[in-house]
Design a protein around this motif. Structure first.
Motif, mmCIF file in Angstrom:
data_model
loop_
_atom_site.group_PDB
_atom_site.id
_atom_site.type_symbol
_atom_site.label_atom_id
_atom_site.label_comp_id
_atom_site.label_asym_id
_atom_site.label_seq_id
_atom_site.Cartn_x
_atom_site.Cartn_y
_atom_site.Cartn_z
ATOM 1 N N UNK A 56 30.873 41.320 40.790
ATOM 2 C CA UNK A 56 32.032 41.229 39.905
ATOM 3 C C UNK A 56 33.300 40.888 40.684
ATOM 4 N N UNK A 57 33.414 41.407 41.893
ATOM 5 C CA UNK A 57 34.588 41.105 42.695
ATOM 6 C C UNK A 57 34.608 39.639 43.060
ATOM 7 N N UNK A 256 38.196 40.308 52.762
ATOM 8 C CA UNK A 256 38.412 41.765 52.845
ATOM 9 C C UNK A 256 37.900 42.514 51.623
ATOM 10 N N UNK A 257 38.041 41.901 50.431
ATOM 11 C CA UNK A 257 37.608 42.614 49.233
ATOM 12 C C UNK A 257 36.086 42.744 49.169
ATOM 13 N N UNK A 262 31.129 46.564 51.620
ATOM 14 C CA UNK A 262 29.988 46.699 52.522
ATOM 15 C C UNK A 262 30.103 47.944 53.409
ATOM 16 N N UNK A 263 31.211 48.681 53.299
ATOM 17 C CA UNK A 263 31.267 49.941 54.048
ATOM 18 C C UNK A 263 31.287 51.144 53.118
ATOM 19 N N UNK A 336 38.435 42.711 36.876
ATOM 20 C CA UNK A 336 37.910 43.492 37.992
ATOM 21 C C UNK A 336 38.291 42.850 39.310
ATOM 22 N N UNK A 337 38.401 41.520 39.319
ATOM 23 C CA UNK A 337 38.862 40.884 40.542
ATOM 24 C C UNK A 337 40.290 41.311 40.846
ATOM 25 N N UNK A 338 41.123 41.255 39.809
ATOM 26 C CA UNK A 338 42.513 41.661 39.991
ATOM 27 C C UNK A 338 42.609 43.116 40.433
#
Lengths: 480, 96
Positions: A56-57, A256-257, A262-263, A336-338
């Motif tokens: 979604x990101x 970065x998003x 991933x962490x 969701x991106x925003x």
């Protein structure tokens, strides 16, 4: 616009608020640190949620509106190009993978910049990273708001300003209340809506076009180039299309998003599950959405604004109530991106600059207040910008992703996998990467027939290695 | 990756992590070759000579549709068969 469409949109937004409140109650009950919870959801993501939040990101306005629009214009060649994104489904998690998860915990890192800070122990690296994130992501975000407002405008018939206002209020309340956990939980809802929405619209489109064979015949009759890999005018060369494997395929590792997700997962099992779910979901959405754009061409010939193809075909082939539900998906994607961009920019300001260098002794309460207010101020600023997007902003957004990739890919990858990698390498690579990208993008676009991002990534690769080799001895002496 | 000069012992989990990163690179290279080979291998001829599978041009079907299915299956096989479970916490390997 018709009522059923509006109704389901409304229901969707209310649903999002409910999830937000629920998540924030979860948060206040938890004992852990506010920073971890607000920006990272306490590293507790399970596999399914991890996969969905990454999808979604990543699947922003561009892939739900711009992508199918380009496919409508270019034909199957653009679907081929879009399929380079399938790699993101498995590549990001395998490359950053367990090493990133372990290191992030060891360093107690909450953001990508945290990781770079602890890895390179350099103020300059942190400040350059924070600046890149704030500038690039801020502009990328403002452009998403414009997209979201346009969508609401076309669905409701409201004016652009009111549409933007509705969008902004929904996003802001939501992000401020919920933080990372709320964002990921809705990402999951949105990912699911996008996934099934794509399949439903695709089937509807194929039926409306009288079957795939029929659609293909119509396309060949109109312009045979539409069914070749080379685009409607033969302009999509193999070199150009292949270079998208860098921009939207493997390079995504450095966004970065995406990296922050991933962490944030709970354990190895969650990561394994996310690999499978992510590959399936990204693959189906990318293939399906872009195919819809192509298939829609014989059904809706001669669209003036190709980017409108998705909303228009949806309302064309589906019954209104279903169209409303499904159209919630692009809105969901944009929101969701925003949400996550907003969170990231505010984390860059609060965590990476404020706590690191302005007020290291800040109390939990001060951090909390700073986070909320920075997020709110950012939201208001973006809103003001989106009201009348300046040219510079659009220009910035166009290359925001490429710029972030050029800046972060090697400091991140070498930081993980090359022990000798040091801050000089990271600095050299970030500076040459971003500078050469800006110069190439501005003055020599698409050199050698490839996308502008390719050369800067190679240049920053070389700079990192050269800088490390030059400074290695010196650095080791200090270390000993 | 077994240089003994490093004063710190290499974390055994990193060996697993490195191996999995290499698997990731191998997968993406394979994916790219499959995608490129079928698309431009079959799609470069004149349109009149295209063959069609399930209504789609053969180059597109093999490169994008079948390619996606193959990648999904490969990822499943690799996850189930080759990835190892490790703990992400710091006390790994020490008895609590």
């Amino acid at each position: 616009m018709n009522t059923p469409v509006l109704m389901s949109l409304l229901i969707f937004i209310v649903l999002i608020f409910i999830i937000g409140f629920w998540s924030s109650r979860q948060m206040s009950r938890r004992q852990g640190s506010f920073l971890h919870e607000y920006f990272l959801g306490s590293r507790e993501l399970g596999g399914f949620i991890l996969a969905m939040t990454m999808v979604a990101t990543y699947g922003s306005a561009s892939s739900f509106l711009g992508g199918p629009g380009a496919a409508y214009t270019q034909g199957l060649g653009w679907v081929l190009l879009a399929m380079s994104q399938v790699a993101t489904g498995y590549f990001v998690l395998l490359i950053l993978g367990k090493k990133f998860a372990i290191m992030a915990r060891k360093y107690d890192a909450v953001t990508l910049i945290d990781f770079l800070k602890k890895r390179y122990e350099s103020k300059a690296v942190v400040l350059i990273s924070a600046a890149s994130i704030i500038i690039f992501l801020f502009s990328a975000m403002a452009a998403q708001w414009v997209g979201g407002a346009y969508l609401i405008e076309s669905l409701t018939g409201l004016t652009y300003t009111s549409a933007l206002f509705i969008f902004a209020v929904a996003v802001l309340i939501y992000v401020i209340i919920g933080g990372f956990r709320a964002v990921v939980v809705t990402d999951t809802v949105q990912g699911v809506v996008m996934f099934f929405g794509t399949i439903i619209i695709l089937i509807g489109t194929i039926i409306a076009g009288g079957g795939i064979t029929n659609i293909m015949n119509d396309l060949v009759a109109e312009n045979p180039n539409l069914v070749t890999p080379f685009g409607h005018d033969g302009g999509l060369t193999p070199a150009y299309v292949s270079s998208f494997w860098i921009l939207v395929g493997v390079g995504v590792v450095a966004l970065p998003q995406v990296a922050v997700r991933a962490m944030s997962y709970k354990n190895a099992k969650a990561m394994h599950r996310a690999l499978i779910v992510g590959t399936i979901v990204v693959g189906v959405i990318m293939l399906g959405m872009h195919l819809i754009g192509v298939f829609a061409r014989p059904i809706l010939p001669g669209l003036e604004v190709a980017d409108q193809v998705m909303p228009l075909i949806t309302m064309e082939v589906l019954p209104p109530w279903l169209a409303g539900i499904v159209l919630a998906a692009p809105l969901a994607a944009i929101m969701s991106t925003v949400d996550s961009l907003l969170l990231l920019v505010s984390s860059a300001v609060v965590k990476d600059v404020y706590i690191n260098y302005i007020k290291p002794e800040a109390t939990e309460k001060q951090v909390k207040r700073a986070s909320f207010s920075v997020t709110a101020v950012l939201g208001v600023l973006v809103f003001a910008l989106a009201l009348s997007p300046p040219d510079l902003l659009i220009w910035l957004n166009l290359f925001a992703f490429g710029g972030l990739e050029a800046a972060f890919i090697w400091p991140l990858i070498f930081g993980l996998y090359w022990q000798r990698g040091n801050k000089w390498g990271a600095l050299a690579s970030m500076i040459t990467g971003v500078t050469s990208y800006i110069i190439i993008h501005q003055f020599f676009p698409n050199p050698l027939g490839m996308h502008s991002v390719v050369l800067p990534i190679l240049i920053s690769f070389a700079s990192y290695i050269i800088a490390v080799l030059l400074t290695d001895k010196h650095e080791r002496q200090i270390a000993v | 990756m077994d240089d003994k000069k490093e004063p710190k012992m290499e974390d055994p989990r990193f060996k697993i992590a490195n191996r999995e990163a290499i698997i990731g690179v191998a997968l993406v290279v394979f994916n790219f070759l499959w995608w490129y080979g079928f698309a431009y291998g079959l799609g470069s001829g004149p349109v009149e000579e295209y063959s069609y599978i399930l209504g789609l041009p053969a180059w597109f079907f093999y490169s994008c549709v079948l390619g996606l299915a193959v990648m999904i299956i490969l990822v499943i096989i690799i996850v189930k068969g080759f990835l190892k479970e490790v703990s992400f916490e710091d006390d790994w390997g020490q008895k609590k």
